[in-house]
Write a protein that holds these residues in place. Structure first.
Motif, PDB file in Angstrom:
ATOM      1  N   GLN A  63      -5.963  -2.824  -8.715  1.00 60.39           N
ATOM      2  CA  GLN A  63      -4.621  -2.270  -8.550  1.00 60.39           C
ATOM      3  C   GLN A  63      -3.740  -3.105  -7.631  1.00 60.39           C
ATOM      4  OE1 GLN A  63      -4.697   1.854  -7.504  1.00 60.39           O
ATOM      5  NE2 GLN A  63      -6.096   2.369  -9.148  1.00 60.39           N
ATOM      6  N   GLU A  64      -4.307  -4.078  -6.955  1.00 58.23           N
ATOM      7  CA  GLU A  64      -3.506  -4.899  -6.054  1.00 58.23           C
ATOM      8  C   GLU A  64      -4.033  -6.322  -6.036  1.00 58.23           C
ATOM      9  OE1 GLU A  64      -5.679  -3.768  -1.872  1.00 58.23           O
ATOM     10  OE2 GLU A  64      -3.974  -2.579  -2.489  1.00 58.23           O
TER      11      GLU A  64
ATOM     12  N   TYR B 192      -3.644 -10.077  -3.560  1.00 55.64           N
ATOM     13  CA  TYR B 192      -3.177 -10.755  -2.353  1.00 55.64           C
ATOM     14  C   TYR B 192      -2.870 -12.195  -2.719  1.00 55.64           C
ATOM     15  CZ  TYR B 192      -5.037  -6.620  -0.172  1.00 55.64           C
ATOM     16  OH  TYR B 192      -5.280  -5.321   0.162  1.00 55.64           O
TER      17      TYR B 192
ATOM     18  N   ASP C 120      -6.151 -14.047  -6.860  1.00 54.38           N
ATOM     19  CA  ASP C 120      -6.208 -13.429  -5.538  1.00 54.38           C
ATOM     20  C   ASP C 120      -6.791 -14.380  -4.494  1.00 54.38           C
ATOM     21  OD1 ASP C 120      -6.429 -10.248  -4.463  1.00 54.38           O
ATOM     22  OD2 ASP C 120      -7.646 -11.720  -3.402  1.00 54.38           O
TER      23      ASP C 120
END
Length: 83
Positions: A41-42, A44, A14
């Motif tokens: 959950q995510e 970048y 990330d």
């Protein structure tokens, strides 16, 4: 022991620096592909890392197709022998 084999060439973390990682793995038994975002959950991604994930998914898809085809051939051979 896991049936999944991760893409060891993929090293994507990330961009925010929180340690989140992407993982792409192929199931060695049936050829399915798993995309995991580890620790959250995510994720970048920088444009370069997004491309690395896409490339890894493509490699996994190709590998998965080969596994599925081999599995299908094995089933066909069993059907022929069993007939």
């Amino acid at each position: 022991m896991s049936a999944y084999s991760s893409d060891l060439d993929l090293n994507v973390i990330d961009t925010t620096g929180n340690g989140v990682e992407a993982d792409v793995a192929t199931n060695l038994l049936d050829g399915t592909v798993r995309l995991s975002v580890l620790w959250t959950q995510e994720i970048y991604l920088s444009p370069d890392d997004a491309e690395r994930v896409a490339d890894s998914l493509q490699r996994a898809a190709d590998h998965g197709r080969r596994i599925a085809e081999d599995h299908s051939l094995e089933i066909d051979q069993v059907d022929i022998r069993g007939a």
